[in-house]
Design an enzyme around this catalytic site. Structure first.
Site, PDB file in Angstrom:
ATOM      1  N   GLU A   1       2.439  22.368  77.034  1.00  0.00           N
ATOM      2  CA  GLU A   1       2.567  21.889  75.660  1.00  0.00           C
ATOM      3  C   GLU A   1       1.545  22.529  74.729  1.00  0.00           C
ATOM      4  O   GLU A   1       1.855  22.856  73.578  1.00  0.00           O
ATOM      5  CB  GLU A   1       2.453  20.364  75.626  1.00  0.00           C
ATOM      6  CG  GLU A   1       3.632  19.644  76.269  1.00  0.00           C
ATOM      7  CD  GLU A   1       4.959  19.970  75.585  1.00  0.00           C
ATOM      8  OE1 GLU A   1       4.980  20.138  74.354  1.00  0.00           O
ATOM      9  OE2 GLU A   1       5.971  20.079  76.287  1.00  0.00           O
TER      10      GLU A   1
ATOM     11  N   GLU B   1       9.949  28.281  75.292  1.00  0.00           N
ATOM     12  CA  GLU B   1       9.811  27.429  76.474  1.00  0.00           C
ATOM     13  C   GLU B   1       9.326  28.228  77.687  1.00  0.00           C
ATOM     14  O   GLU B   1       8.511  27.746  78.487  1.00  0.00           O
ATOM     15  CB  GLU B   1      11.152  26.763  76.798  1.00  0.00           C
ATOM     16  CG  GLU B   1      11.582  25.699  75.812  1.00  0.00           C
ATOM     17  CD  GLU B   1      10.597  24.547  75.718  1.00  0.00           C
ATOM     18  OE1 GLU B   1       9.919  24.239  76.725  1.00  0.00           O
ATOM     19  OE2 GLU B   1      10.492  23.967  74.630  1.00  0.00           O
TER      20      GLU B   1
ATOM     21  N   HIS C   1      15.633  25.088  77.471  1.00  0.00           N
ATOM     22  CA  HIS C   1      14.990  24.955  78.774  1.00  0.00           C
ATOM     23  C   HIS C   1      15.809  25.668  79.855  1.00  0.00           C
ATOM     24  O   HIS C   1      15.246  26.289  80.756  1.00  0.00           O
ATOM     25  CB  HIS C   1      14.792  23.480  79.129  1.00  0.00           C
ATOM     26  CG  HIS C   1      13.848  22.769  78.206  1.00  0.00           C
ATOM     27  ND1 HIS C   1      14.277  22.195  77.031  1.00  0.00           N
ATOM     28  CD2 HIS C   1      12.511  22.540  78.289  1.00  0.00           C
ATOM     29  CE1 HIS C   1      13.238  21.643  76.417  1.00  0.00           C
ATOM     30  NE2 HIS C   1      12.158  21.845  77.150  1.00  0.00           N
TER      31      HIS C   1
END
Length: 599
Positions: A396, A428, A492
Site C-alpha cells: 500500500e 498494482e 489485480h
C-alpha cells in the site's frame, strides 16, 4: 486507484547512482552537513535543468505534444550521476489542470534534449473553453453519483483516453457507494453533464470483486500470526540530572504478525512515550478509534508509560499499531537504503498510519486524501483480524510512491469500485513487486521473505497473489501472459503480466527453491529466461517507474521503460538489457505485438 488529481508539490531533487547493486548503495541528495555553497549550487543547478527541460518541451512540440496555451510546472527533477537529467512536468492549459497531460522530458549532461515520455499522445486543447454547466450543477451531479458531500467544482481539461474535453473535477467526501469507505474524485463533462470518471481516492488491498468472491464461497480467513510473548516492563533508570524532552527512545513492541520487534519512539516525559519515530522524519501511527476519518490529525496519538507496546494479541488495541509502525518504518528504510528515497514522496517527511479505521472494515488502504495508511480491523466474520501484515503495508505504501511519481491510473471504474485497465494493473503489480522487496529487506524470521503476496492472510489457496506463477491465484483470476483482452481486465487480475515479468527477470524460468519456497515459473511458448538477480531487477523497475513511466503507461510502454532503465544502468549491449527483453517476451509483451493507438 488514486484519484486523477494534479498534486501541488514542490520540486523534489533526486540524485541517484547507476550502481549495479542496491544493498548499501548511497543514492541520496546532498547531506544535511553540506555547506551552504553546495546547497545553493544544487538549487541553481536544478533551476537550470528545469528551465532547459521546459524550453526543450516547447522547442520539440511535435514530440512532446506541448501546444499554445500550455504551461508546465516541474514536479520532480532527477539528476543521474552518469549525466542524464529527467524532469517530470504537470501541465495546465489556459490555466486549467490537464488530466492525463503529464510528461517527463529527458536531457543529457549538457542539458540537450534527448527524448520525452508523455501520457497524452495528442494535443490537449479542448474544442471550447466555455462551460455549459455551472460549477454548482457539476458538484450536484458528483454528489449524486458518489453518494457523498461535494466540494468545489474545478474546471479542468480531461485529456485521458484519447479525449480532450472541458470538464469539472469534484472531490466528494463521505461516499456511501458500495464497498467504498472514503472519498472519491468525480470528473463531469462541462458541456454534456456526463460523468467521465468516478474514482475512489483510496487504494484498497482487497478489491470489491475479491471480497464478493470470498463471501460467495463462504470462506473465513484465519491470518497466520506470530506468537509473541509479552515483554516484561522496561525498567526506567533514575537520573538526578534534569532530563530534556521530547527525546528519542528505544522501545519494544509485541505484534500480531512479526513477533517481538524493536521500535524507535519519542519519550515525552519521565514515564511517557509516544509511538512516533523521530529518526524517520516523525513517522507515526495513531488510532482512528473506529471512525471513518481521512484526517490524520483527528486520530488519537498512541502512548505508553513503559515504552513497551502491545501484547501480541487483538485484546490490546496497540498490537495492531506495532505491526503498522514496524511495517511503515521498514518500508521507509527499504526505499531510503535502496534508492536514497527520503520518504514516500521523497520530501523528507514521515509516513503516517491509522489503525482501527472504521467499524468492521475488512481492508487496508493507501489514502492520498489523508496521505497515510488506513487499516481496518476486519469484519469480525470473514476476516477476524486487522490487515496489518508486512507485505500489505509495503504494497500500500508503494501506491503512495507511484502516486508521487508516475501516477498510474485505471482506464475505468465500475459501479462497485472495481478498477480496470493496464496502467492500473501496472500500479498494482509495482505495489506487489516492491511489497515483496520490503519483505526481503526486513528478512524477519516471523515473516520469511518470498514472492508470495498475502500469504499471512489465511486464504485456502495459501496466498493472495504470487509473482512467479500468477494464474495459480484462482480467487482473482490473475493472468500469466498479455493478450489484447488485458486492456480492460480488473487491475489485480491483470497485474500478473508485469509481476511475472519481474520475477522472471529476477530469478529466471523453471523450477527452483528460494528461502524454502518452491517455485516453477512458466513462460509463453516455453521460452527460457535467465534471471539477473532480484537486486538488479528491482533497480531496473524502480528506475523505470521514476523516470520513464507516466499516468497512462501500459505493459508495452512498461517494456520500453524497463529497457531504457536497463540501458541507463548497465548498457544497451549488456546481459541485463537482453534479460529485460527476454522477460517481457516470456509474458508475451513484445515490439511485434504492440497495439496501435486506442480510441
Amino acid at each position: 486507484m488514486h484519484r486523477p488529481h494534479i498534486r501541488n508539490v514542490a520540486v523534489a531533487v533526486v540524485v541517484t547512482t547507476a550502481a549495479t547493486g542496491l544493498a548499501g548503495t548511497a543514492l541520496a541528495a546532498p547531506t544535511a552537513g553540506a555547506g551552504h555553497r553546495t546547497v545553493s549550487s544544487a538549487v541553481a543547478s536544478t533551476a537550470a535543468v528545469v528551465n532547459a527541460a521546459r524550453a526543450a518541451a516547447f522547442a520539440h512540440a511535435s514530440a512532446t505534444g506541448v501546444t499554445q496555451g500550455d504551461a508546465l510546472r516541474a514536479e520532480d527533477v532527477m539528476l543521474d550521476p552518469e549525466g542524464a537529467r529527467h524532469v517530470r512536468f504537470i501541465r495546465t492549459h489556459q490555466g486549467m489542470p490537464v488530466l492525463g497531460g503529464d510528461l517527463v522530458v529527458h536531457l543529457d549532461r549538457t542539458l540537450a534534449y534527448t527524448g520525452v515520455t508523455r501520457a497524452a499522445d495528442h494535443k490537449v486543447a479542448p474544442a471550447t473553453t466555455t462551460a455549459r454547466l455551472t460549477p454548482a450543477q457539476a458538484a450536484a451531479t458528483a454528489a449524486s453519483v458518489a453518494g457523498g458531500r461535494a466540494g468545489t467544482a474545478q474546471l479542468v481539461v480531461d485529456a485521458r483516453g484519447g479525449a480532450s474535453a472541458l470538464a469539472y473535477r469534484v472531490h466528494v467526501t463521505g461516499s456511501a457507494t458500495d464497498e467504498d469507505t472514503g472519498s472519491r474524485t468525480v470528473v463531469v463533462d462541462a458541456l454534456t453533464g456526463k460523468v467521465r470518471s468516478n474514482t475512489p481516492d483510496s487504494d484498497e488491498f482487497l478489491s470489491p470483486k475479491l471480497l464478493a468472491t470470498l463471501r460467495e464461497r463462504g470462506q473465513t480467513l484465519h491470518p497466520v500470526t506470530a506468537t509473541a510473548p509479552r515483554t516484561a516492563r522496561r525498567a526506567i533508570p533514575y537520573s538526578s540530572s534534569v532530563a530534556k524532552y521530547p527525546r528519542t527512545a528505544t522501545g519494544t513492541g509485541s505484534s500480531l504478525f512479526v513477533g517481538t520487534v524493536p521500535l524507535i519512539t519519542t519519550q515525552t516525559g519521565r514515564t511517557s512515550y509516544l509511538l512516533k519515530d523521530p529518526t524517520r522524519y516523525g513517522t507515526e501511527t495513531r488510532d482512528a478509534k473506529n471512525r471513518l476519518t481521512e484526517s490524520f490529525s483527528s486520530g488519537t496519538p498512541i502512548t505508553s508509560t513503559t515504552d513497551t507496546w502491545g501484547n501480541g494479541a487483538v485484546s490490546s488495541r496497540v498490537s495492531a499499531a506495532v505491526d503498522a509502525q514496524y511495517g511503515i518504518t521498514k518500508t521507509l528504510d527499504f526505499y531510503q537504503k535502496t534508492f536514497g528515497r527520503k520518504g514516500i514522496e521523497n520530501n523528507s517527511r514521515g509516513a503516517k498510519g491509522m489503525v482501527h479505521f472504521g467499524n468492521r472494515i475488512a481492508n487496508a488502504f493507501w489514502d492520498p486524501a489523508c496521505g497515510c495508511m488506513l487499516y481496518g480491523d476486519g469484519d469480525g466474520g470473514m476476516f477476524p483480524k486487522p490487515l496489518v501484515a508486512l507485505d500489505v503495508t509495503g504494497h500500500e505504501l508503494t501506491h503512495g510512491v507511484v502516486d508521487a511519481t508516475a501516477q498510474l491510473e485505471p482506464t475505468r471504474v465500475d459501479a462497485r469500485g472495481n478498477q480496470y485497465g493496464e496502467p492500473g494493473a501496472l500500479n498494482e503489480s509495482l505495489a506487489d513487486i516492491f511489497g515483496s522487496d520490503v519483505e526481503f529487506f526486513a528478512n524477519n524470521p516471523k515473516n520469511p521473505p518470498n514472492y508470495l503476496i498475502g500469504e499471512k492472510l489465511g486464504l485456502s489457496q495459501k496466498f493472495l497473489r504470487r509473482l512467479d506463477h500468477p494464474s495459480l491465484d484462482k480467487l482473482e483470476g490473475t493472468i500469466d501472459y498479455w493478450s489484447p483482452a488485458v486492456y480492460d481486465t480488473e487491475v489485480h487480475a491483470g497485474s500478473g503480466v508485469s509481476s511475472h515479468a519481474f520475477y522472471l527477470l529476477a530469478e529466471g524460468s523453471g523450477r527452483k527453491t528460494i528461502g524454502g519456497v518452491a517455485y516453477d515459473s512458466p513462460t509463453y511458448q516455453n521460452l527460457t529466461v535467465r534471471g539477473i538477480g532480484r537486486t538488479k531487477a528491482t533497480a531496473v523497475f524502480y528506475r523505470a517507474l521514476t523516470r520513464y513511466m507516466v499516468s497512462t503507461t501500459d505493459f508495452h510502454d512498461a517494456r520500453l521503460a524497463t529497457l531504457a532503465a536497463a540501458r541507463d544502468l548497465y548498457g544497451q549491449d549488456s546481459t541485463e538489457y537482453r534479460a529485460v527483453d527476454q522477460a517481457w517476451a516470456a509474458v508475451n509483451v513484445t515490439a511485434a505485438n504492440t497495439p496501435g493507438a486506442r480510441p
